[in-house]
Design a protein around this motif. Structure first.
Motif, PDB file in Angstrom:
ATOM      1  N   THR A 270       0.703  -1.190   0.271  1.00  0.00           N
ATOM      2  CA  THR A 270       0.085   0.051  -0.038  1.00  0.00           C
ATOM      3  C   THR A 270       1.076   1.281   0.004  1.00  0.00           C
ATOM      4  OG1 THR A 270      -1.569  -1.189   1.383  1.00  0.00           O
ATOM      5  CG2 THR A 270      -1.860   1.068   1.131  1.00  0.00           C
ATOM      6  N   VAL A 271       0.560   2.166  -0.877  1.00  0.00           N
ATOM      7  CA  VAL A 271       1.166   3.519  -0.602  1.00  0.00           C
ATOM      8  C   VAL A 271       0.090   4.416   0.249  1.00  0.00           C
ATOM      9  CG1 VAL A 271       1.584   5.797  -1.664  1.00  0.00           C
ATOM     10  CG2 VAL A 271       1.832   3.547  -3.163  1.00  0.00           C
ATOM     11  N   ALA A 272       0.506   3.999   1.441  1.00  0.00           N
ATOM     12  CA  ALA A 272      -0.018   4.550   2.706  1.00  0.00           C
ATOM     13  C   ALA A 272      -0.512   5.849   2.638  1.00  0.00           C
ATOM     14  CB  ALA A 272       0.306   3.984   4.123  1.00  0.00           C
ATOM     15  N   ASP A 273       0.708   6.739   2.421  1.00  0.00           N
ATOM     16  CA  ASP A 273       0.526   8.157   2.127  1.00  0.00           C
ATOM     17  C   ASP A 273       1.637   8.596   1.397  1.00  0.00           C
ATOM     18  OD1 ASP A 273       2.741   8.274   3.830  1.00  0.00           O
ATOM     19  OD2 ASP A 273       1.979   9.850   5.209  1.00  0.00           O
ATOM     20  N   GLY A 274       1.440   9.813   0.946  1.00  0.00           N
ATOM     21  CA  GLY A 274       2.483  10.605  -0.131  1.00  0.00           C
ATOM     22  C   GLY A 274       3.448  11.276   0.450  1.00  0.00           C
ATOM     23  N   GLY A 275       4.536  11.359  -0.460  1.00  0.00           N
ATOM     24  CA  GLY A 275       5.814  11.947   0.053  1.00  0.00           C
ATOM     25  C   GLY A 275       5.670  13.256   0.172  1.00  0.00           C
ATOM     26  N   GLU A 276       4.604  13.967  -0.342  1.00  0.00           N
ATOM     27  CA  GLU A 276       4.576  15.345  -0.195  1.00  0.00           C
ATOM     28  C   GLU A 276       4.455  15.858   1.033  1.00  0.00           C
ATOM     29  OE1 GLU A 276       2.222  13.582  -4.024  1.00  0.00           O
ATOM     30  OE2 GLU A 276       2.427  13.070  -1.857  1.00  0.00           O
ATOM     31  N   LYS A 277       4.038  14.921   1.717  1.00  0.00           N
ATOM     32  CA  LYS A 277       4.017  15.180   3.479  1.00  0.00           C
ATOM     33  C   LYS A 277       5.444  15.465   3.937  1.00  0.00           C
ATOM     34  CE  LYS A 277      -0.788  13.482   3.588  1.00  0.00           C
ATOM     35  NZ  LYS A 277      -1.476  12.693   4.458  1.00  0.00           N
ATOM     36  N   TYR A 278       6.221  14.903   3.255  1.00  0.00           N
ATOM     37  CA  TYR A 278       7.733  14.711   3.876  1.00  0.00           C
ATOM     38  C   TYR A 278       8.787  15.399   3.014  1.00  0.00           C
ATOM     39  CZ  TYR A 278       4.995  11.025   5.914  1.00  0.00           C
ATOM     40  OH  TYR A 278       3.820  10.471   6.423  1.00  0.00           O
ATOM     41  N   LEU A 279       8.527  16.536   2.251  1.00  0.00           N
ATOM     42  CA  LEU A 279       9.435  17.244   1.469  1.00  0.00           C
ATOM     43  C   LEU A 279      10.430  17.992   2.218  1.00  0.00           C
ATOM     44  CD1 LEU A 279       6.865  18.753  -1.260  1.00  0.00           C
ATOM     45  CD2 LEU A 279       8.387  16.352  -1.470  1.00  0.00           C
ATOM     46  N   GLY A 280      10.057  18.284   3.411  1.00  0.00           N
ATOM     47  CA  GLY A 280      10.970  19.056   4.509  1.00  0.00           C
ATOM     48  C   GLY A 280      11.824  17.992   4.994  1.00  0.00           C
ATOM     49  N   THR A 281      11.817  16.740   5.127  1.00  0.00           N
ATOM     50  CA  THR A 281      12.336  15.726   5.930  1.00  0.00           C
ATOM     51  C   THR A 281      12.879  14.775   4.971  1.00  0.00           C
ATOM     52  OG1 THR A 281      10.379  14.256   6.214  1.00  0.00           O
ATOM     53  CG2 THR A 281      10.871  16.058   7.932  1.00  0.00           C
ATOM     54  N   ILE A 282      12.378  13.477   4.884  1.00  0.00           N
ATOM     55  CA  ILE A 282      13.118  12.500   3.820  1.00  0.00           C
ATOM     56  C   ILE A 282      13.502  12.882   2.499  1.00  0.00           C
ATOM     57  CG2 ILE A 282      12.055  10.743   5.437  1.00  0.00           C
ATOM     58  CD1 ILE A 282      10.324   9.792   3.189  1.00  0.00           C
ATOM     59  N   PHE A 283      12.814  13.911   1.960  1.00  0.00           N
ATOM     60  CA  PHE A 283      13.281  14.238   0.714  1.00  0.00           C
ATOM     61  C   PHE A 283      14.177  15.329   0.492  1.00  0.00           C
ATOM     62  CE2 PHE A 283       9.458  11.832  -0.094  1.00  0.00           C
ATOM     63  CZ  PHE A 283       9.928  10.860  -0.880  1.00  0.00           C
ATOM     64  N   ASP A 284      14.402  15.854   1.909  1.00  0.00           N
ATOM     65  CA  ASP A 284      15.289  17.007   2.058  1.00  0.00           C
ATOM     66  C   ASP A 284      16.941  16.628   2.279  1.00  0.00           C
ATOM     67  OD1 ASP A 284      16.602  19.325   3.939  1.00  0.00           O
ATOM     68  OD2 ASP A 284      15.475  20.365   2.599  1.00  0.00           O
ATOM     69  N   ASP A 285      17.826  16.834   1.282  1.00  0.00           N
ATOM     70  CA  ASP A 285      19.128  16.312   1.456  1.00  0.00           C
ATOM     71  C   ASP A 285      19.971  16.505   2.811  1.00  0.00           C
ATOM     72  OD1 ASP A 285      18.696  15.297  -1.056  1.00  0.00           O
ATOM     73  OD2 ASP A 285      20.407  16.630  -2.005  1.00  0.00           O
ATOM     74  N   GLU A 286      19.605  17.974   3.219  1.00  0.00           N
ATOM     75  CA  GLU A 286      20.234  18.369   4.407  1.00  0.00           C
ATOM     76  C   GLU A 286      19.777  17.760   5.533  1.00  0.00           C
ATOM     77  OE1 GLU A 286      20.734  22.761   6.733  1.00  0.00           O
ATOM     78  OE2 GLU A 286      20.012  22.647   4.764  1.00  0.00           O
ATOM     79  N   TRP A 287      18.429  17.439   5.791  1.00  0.00           N
ATOM     80  CA  TRP A 287      17.794  16.993   6.762  1.00  0.00           C
ATOM     81  C   TRP A 287      18.220  15.401   6.884  1.00  0.00           C
ATOM     82  CZ3 TRP A 287      14.840  12.297   7.758  1.00  0.00           C
ATOM     83  CH2 TRP A 287      14.049  12.432   9.061  1.00  0.00           C
ATOM     84  N   MET A 288      18.319  14.814   5.859  1.00  0.00           N
ATOM     85  CA  MET A 288      18.929  13.403   5.740  1.00  0.00           C
ATOM     86  C   MET A 288      20.372  13.272   6.217  1.00  0.00           C
ATOM     87  SD  MET A 288      16.468  10.879   4.474  1.00  0.00           S
ATOM     88  CE  MET A 288      17.448   9.850   3.784  1.00  0.00           C
ATOM     89  N   ALA A 289      21.032  14.248   5.721  1.00  0.00           N
ATOM     90  CA  ALA A 289      22.601  14.218   6.016  1.00  0.00           C
ATOM     91  C   ALA A 289      22.638  14.557   7.392  1.00  0.00           C
ATOM     92  CB  ALA A 289      23.431  15.273   5.177  1.00  0.00           C
TER      93      ALA A 289
END
Length: 335
Positions: free
Chosen positions: A292-311
């Motif tokens: 299931t795609v339980a929810d979308g990555g649009e809700k996590y653009l500032g976290t898991i899709f943000d290189d600085e946050w991940m690094a």
């Protein structure tokens, strides 16, 4: 013609990802297409409807729930439909955009107090405050999704849709487990349809659902953190195997799916996709494997899709993308 936003819940599409050299297909049911952006819209409305029907919640009453965001958004939509007040009890771990979304839909936000680590989910304190508000406020009801039987019941439509969309059959289902509502509701019904369907539940490494030692994790809206109790809605008997996925595996997979397939998925979905593909690669699952795609990555653009946050949190692991390539890119057959 629909006239109420909640009438748009369900009938979500499916998308297949062939797994070459394994005679398997990973099928994603795109639950982020629900109006609140997640699969939790289904169970949120189910819980509110059940409470109104049995009199625990009166017209014009107040819904109270502890949520990291997705259930809260679904409850906000249900509150609008039925003319109810909704109070969401959240902690610092919730994605900021989820809190903004709940507030935009008219929810009142209450933050728990206390000093918690960034990767520590304050579920116990959230539950305590939500239960307290539900008991103290006139006409209020604490929904308590973890123990609410209307939670798994909310996924009946999901399974009906899936069986119609995949008439050639389903061989396995891989899903995230948090409260256990979706995993239980979906797995029980799939097993009733065909007991041979394999069901694999995925929790974050650090979650205690399957008896492993607890430690903090960044994955949001999934798992049960140390100190909390596993939800009463979870039916272990309908789950064939419980497995753990690391934050790195989950987040790198979500980023990979975005860049290779153009589909933005949340972190917990990344974890489920990773484990599904791993099980296929190991020969532990085959045929049509659903997750299931339980929810979308649009809700996590500032976290898991943000290189600085991940690094900053040392969550990058380039070897995972290479591993996914190995599983998904067809290898030339030897002459």
């Amino acid at each position: 013609m629909h006239t109420i936003i909640t009438q748009l819940i369900g009938q979500t599409p499916v998308m297949s990802i062939p797994v070459p050299n394994r005679n398997s297909t990973l099928v994603l049911k795109i639950e982020k297409n629900n109006p609140g952006g997640s699969m939790k819209d289904r169970m949120a409305r189910s819980m509110v409807l059940a409470a109104l029907q049995d009199g625990r919640l009166a017209p014009g009453g107040t819904i109270v729930e502890s949520s990291s965001g997705n259930t809260g958004t679904g409850l906000a939509l249900a509150a609008l439909e039925f003319g109810l007040r909704f109070i969401a009890v959240v902690d610092h771990h919730a994605a900021p955009d989820k809190i903004r979304m709940m507030r935009a839909l008219g929810a009142e936000i209450r933050y728990v107090e206390g000093d918690f680590r960034e990767d520590e989910v304050a579920v116990v304190e959230r539950q305590r405050l939500a239960a307290q508000l539900g008991a103290q406020l006139p006409g209020a009801l604490f929904m308590n999704q973890s123990d609410n039987p209307a939670n798994p019941e909310g996924y009946a439509g999901y399974v009906e849709e899936l069986l119609a969309q995949l008439p050639d059959g389903i061989d396995a289902f891989v899903g995230c487990v948090g409260t256990g509502g979706s995993m239980t509701g979906i797995s029980q019904r799939l097993k009733r349809h065909d007991p041979a369907i394999r069901t694999i539940a995925v929790e974050p490494a650090g979650s205690i659902v399957f008896g492993k030692p607890g430690h903090p994790y960044y994955q949001s809206g999934t798992g049960t953190p140390a100190g909390d109790e596993v939800g009463k809605v979870l039916d272990y008997s309908c789950i064939d195997e419980g497995v753990q996925v690391t934050d790195m595996q989950a987040f790198e997979t979500a980023r990979y799916i975005a860049r290779r397939r153009g589909l933005l998925v949340g972190g917990s979905t990344g974890g489920a996709i990773y484990k599904a593909l791993e099980f296929i690669a190991l020969g532990k699952l085959s045929g049509t494997v659903v997750t299931t795609v339980a929810d979308g990555g649009e809700k996590y653009l500032g976290t898991i899709f943000d290189d600085e946050w991940m690094a900053k949190r040392s969550l990058f692991d380039p070897s995972i993308a290479a591993q996914l390539d190995g599983w998904l890119i067809e290898k030339a057959q030897a002459a």
